[in-house]
Design a protein around this motif. Structure first.
Motif, PDB file in Angstrom:
ATOM      1  N   LEU A  73      36.767  22.302  58.464  1.00  0.00           N
ATOM      2  CA  LEU A  73      38.028  22.330  58.071  1.00  0.00           C
ATOM      3  C   LEU A  73      38.706  23.829  57.957  1.00  0.00           C
ATOM      4  N   THR A  74      37.880  24.509  57.140  1.00  0.00           N
ATOM      5  CA  THR A  74      38.122  25.788  57.086  1.00  0.00           C
ATOM      6  C   THR A  74      38.361  26.842  58.004  1.00  0.00           C
ATOM      7  N   ARG A  75      37.353  26.697  59.117  1.00  0.00           N
ATOM      8  CA  ARG A  75      37.227  27.342  60.380  1.00  0.00           C
ATOM      9  C   ARG A  75      38.725  26.942  61.103  1.00  0.00           C
ATOM     10  N   ILE A  76      38.855  25.668  61.228  1.00  0.00           N
ATOM     11  CA  ILE A  76      40.106  25.243  61.976  1.00  0.00           C
ATOM     12  C   ILE A  76      41.304  25.730  61.303  1.00  0.00           C
ATOM     13  N   PHE A  77      41.445  25.920  60.127  1.00  0.00           N
ATOM     14  CA  PHE A  77      42.514  26.592  59.549  1.00  0.00           C
ATOM     15  C   PHE A  77      42.708  27.907  60.135  1.00  0.00           C
ATOM     16  N   PHE A  78      41.500  28.683  60.065  1.00  0.00           N
ATOM     17  CA  PHE A  78      41.876  30.073  60.257  1.00  0.00           C
ATOM     18  C   PHE A  78      41.916  30.116  62.032  1.00  0.00           C
ATOM     19  N   LEU A  79      41.255  29.266  62.592  1.00  0.00           N
ATOM     20  CA  LEU A  79      41.593  29.408  64.009  1.00  0.00           C
ATOM     21  C   LEU A  79      42.770  29.133  64.553  1.00  0.00           C
ATOM     22  N   HIS A  80      43.554  28.197  63.979  1.00  0.00           N
ATOM     23  CA  HIS A  80      44.890  27.870  64.481  1.00  0.00           C
ATOM     24  C   HIS A  80      45.895  28.725  63.856  1.00  0.00           C
ATOM     25  N   PHE A  81      45.488  29.490  62.659  1.00  0.00           N
ATOM     26  CA  PHE A  81      46.648  30.253  61.978  1.00  0.00           C
ATOM     27  C   PHE A  81      46.299  31.715  62.597  1.00  0.00           C
ATOM     28  N   LEU A  82      45.228  32.370  62.920  1.00  0.00           N
ATOM     29  CA  LEU A  82      45.281  33.395  63.730  1.00  0.00           C
ATOM     30  C   LEU A  82      45.592  33.380  65.123  1.00  0.00           C
ATOM     31  N   ALA A  83      45.181  32.523  65.697  1.00  0.00           N
ATOM     32  CA  ALA A  83      45.610  32.449  67.159  1.00  0.00           C
ATOM     33  C   ALA A  83      47.171  32.021  67.342  1.00  0.00           C
ATOM     34  N   SER A  84      47.702  31.435  66.595  1.00  0.00           N
ATOM     35  CA  SER A  84      49.009  31.209  66.584  1.00  0.00           C
ATOM     36  C   SER A  84      50.015  32.505  66.332  1.00  0.00           C
ATOM     37  N   TRP A  85      49.298  33.252  65.325  1.00  0.00           N
ATOM     38  CA  TRP A  85      49.911  34.459  64.797  1.00  0.00           C
ATOM     39  C   TRP A  85      49.947  35.323  65.907  1.00  0.00           C
ATOM     40  N   GLU A  86      48.857  35.542  66.825  1.00  0.00           N
ATOM     41  CA  GLU A  86      48.710  36.510  67.715  1.00  0.00           C
ATOM     42  C   GLU A  86      49.673  36.099  68.936  1.00  0.00           C
ATOM     43  N   CYS A  87      49.934  34.782  69.024  1.00  0.00           N
ATOM     44  CA  CYS A  87      50.979  34.414  70.167  1.00  0.00           C
ATOM     45  C   CYS A  87      52.278  34.989  69.579  1.00  0.00           C
ATOM     46  N   PHE A  88      52.600  34.744  68.507  1.00  0.00           N
ATOM     47  CA  PHE A  88      53.991  35.257  68.044  1.00  0.00           C
ATOM     48  C   PHE A  88      53.853  36.761  68.088  1.00  0.00           C
ATOM     49  N   LEU A  89      52.780  37.636  67.614  1.00  0.00           N
ATOM     50  CA  LEU A  89      52.750  39.036  67.674  1.00  0.00           C
ATOM     51  C   LEU A  89      52.823  39.523  69.116  1.00  0.00           C
ATOM     52  N   LEU A  90      52.135  39.004  70.138  1.00  0.00           N
ATOM     53  CA  LEU A  90      52.533  39.225  71.479  1.00  0.00           C
ATOM     54  C   LEU A  90      53.931  39.212  71.887  1.00  0.00           C
ATOM     55  N   ALA A 184      57.140  28.305  73.952  1.00  0.00           N
ATOM     56  CA  ALA A 184      58.322  29.186  73.748  1.00  0.00           C
ATOM     57  C   ALA A 184      57.883  30.425  73.617  1.00  0.00           C
ATOM     58  N   PRO A 185      56.870  31.041  72.738  1.00  0.00           N
ATOM     59  CA  PRO A 185      56.479  32.397  72.976  1.00  0.00           C
ATOM     60  C   PRO A 185      56.408  33.007  74.492  1.00  0.00           C
ATOM     61  N   CYS A 186      55.620  32.030  75.251  1.00  0.00           N
ATOM     62  CA  CYS A 186      55.256  32.602  76.653  1.00  0.00           C
ATOM     63  C   CYS A 186      56.774  32.811  77.224  1.00  0.00           C
ATOM     64  N   ALA A 187      57.616  31.769  76.925  1.00  0.00           N
ATOM     65  CA  ALA A 187      58.807  31.909  77.738  1.00  0.00           C
ATOM     66  C   ALA A 187      59.680  33.177  77.515  1.00  0.00           C
ATOM     67  N   LEU A 188      59.477  33.480  76.211  1.00  0.00           N
ATOM     68  CA  LEU A 188      60.316  34.704  75.756  1.00  0.00           C
ATOM     69  C   LEU A 188      59.609  35.913  76.353  1.00  0.00           C
ATOM     70  N   VAL A 189      58.341  36.064  76.592  1.00  0.00           N
ATOM     71  CA  VAL A 189      57.624  36.953  77.052  1.00  0.00           C
ATOM     72  C   VAL A 189      57.964  37.296  78.539  1.00  0.00           C
ATOM     73  N   VAL A 190      58.037  36.060  79.376  1.00  0.00           N
ATOM     74  CA  VAL A 190      58.339  36.036  80.557  1.00  0.00           C
ATOM     75  C   VAL A 190      59.887  36.625  80.669  1.00  0.00           C
ATOM     76  N   ILE A 191      60.810  36.367  80.029  1.00  0.00           N
ATOM     77  CA  ILE A 191      62.023  36.531  80.061  1.00  0.00           C
ATOM     78  C   ILE A 191      62.438  38.154  79.711  1.00  0.00           C
ATOM     79  N   SER A 192      61.549  38.632  78.640  1.00  0.00           N
ATOM     80  CA  SER A 192      61.634  39.878  78.193  1.00  0.00           C
ATOM     81  C   SER A 192      61.126  40.898  79.493  1.00  0.00           C
ATOM     82  N   TYR A 193      60.021  40.262  80.213  1.00  0.00           N
ATOM     83  CA  TYR A 193      59.299  41.158  81.324  1.00  0.00           C
ATOM     84  C   TYR A 193      60.522  41.096  82.311  1.00  0.00           C
ATOM     85  N   ILE A 194      61.130  40.060  82.708  1.00  0.00           N
ATOM     86  CA  ILE A 194      62.021  40.074  83.629  1.00  0.00           C
ATOM     87  C   ILE A 194      62.833  41.025  83.560  1.00  0.00           C
TER      88      ILE A 194
END
Length: 286
Positions: A73-90, A184-194
């Protein structure tokens, strides 16, 4: 099932260890105060890989591969925390590029101190909400059979398959946060790069267009690798080979993307650039 032979386990151990060393060393080199978002991305990638790869290395050599429930469960927490944070950071990095290319005269206003601190903070809070929701719901599940996870590391989808209780709340949370964290972040990235591509094509000089694209190529490359592998894992239909396919795609976005980040960004760092993204764009216009 891929680790049945001792020779294959030793080969995989050497490959994963080499990739981990290259990724950690490369991301540490990119951790410079001059590039605020890039420094945050390098720290995230290092923590992201450190959450999964050491576990894989231990299990490749251990005769019995066992993990306590609370550790999973600890690894699941950090996996979803770090992966989603990276999505928002991108996404924040895409906005930074949009401000530099499309609004160069207002760059220092759009990307002021408040924005630089606010975007990572909001991203962290959203990622924390995502990780806590999945971890708490997973902790409420009941398991009444052999708990054998057919995966390289602890992840939520293979864990849900082992539960003998209802998982509708977990699946609903996965669906909701998949939209919030990935689509949602992916859509924002696409709009930005358009907007970025349209602005770059308005540059009269061919050399200026080439330099503008080269300075943004690293971010576009890493966004494509990260999002394509993660989205494919979610949208591809289930089949008899979906388990192996999911494991391969998981390795791509958990191991390959963090390793390639310092390589791709390091290549772009060797090109001449000014002290700010907006300054680079103004130079190209001149």
């Amino acid at each position: 099932g891929e680790w049945d032979t001792e020779e294959l386990r030793h080969l995989l151990f050497a490959i994963f260890l080499l990739v981990y060393i290259v990724a950690v060393a490369g991301n540490f080199r990119l951790h410079t105060p001059m590039y605020f978002f890039l420094a945050n991305l390098s720290l995230l990638d290092t923590a992201y890989m450190s959450n999964t790869v050491p576990q894989i290395l231990v299990h490749l050599l251990a005769p019995v591969r066992v993990m306590p429930c609370h550790a999973c469960l600890t690894r699941i927490f950090f996996l979803h925390f770090l992966a989603s944070w990276e999505c928002f950071l991108l996404t924040a990095m895409a906005y930074d590029h949009y401000a530099a290319i499309c609004q160069p005269l207002h760059y220092l206003v759009l990307m002021g101190q408040r924005t630089w601190t606010g975007l990572p903070s909001i991203s962290c809070l959203l990622a924390l909400t995502n990780a806590l929701t999945h971890t708490i719901l997973a902790a409420l599940l009941k398991f009444c059979g052999p708990c054998l996870i057919t995966h390289y590391f602890c992840d939520l989808p293979p864990l849900l398959k082992l539960s003998c209780s209802t998982t509708w709340a977990n699946e609903l949370a996965l669906f909701f946060f998949s939209f919030l964290v990935a689509l949602a972040p992916c859509a924002l990235v696409v709009i930005s790069y358009i907007h970025v591509v349209a602005a770059v094509f308005r540059i009269h000089s061919a050399e200026g267009r080439r330099k503008a694209f080269s300075t943004r190529g690293a971010h576009i490359t890493m966004v494509c690798i990260f999002y394509i592998t993660s989205v494919l894992r979610c949208i591809l239909p289930s089949s008899a080979h979906s388990g192996l396919r999911d494991r391969v795609l998981s390795v791509l976005y958990v191991v390959l993307a963090p390793m390639l980040n310092p390589i791709v960004y390091g290549i772009c760092e060797t090109r001449p650039h000014s002290s700010s993204a907006a300054g680079t764009y103004l130079m190209l216009w001149e």
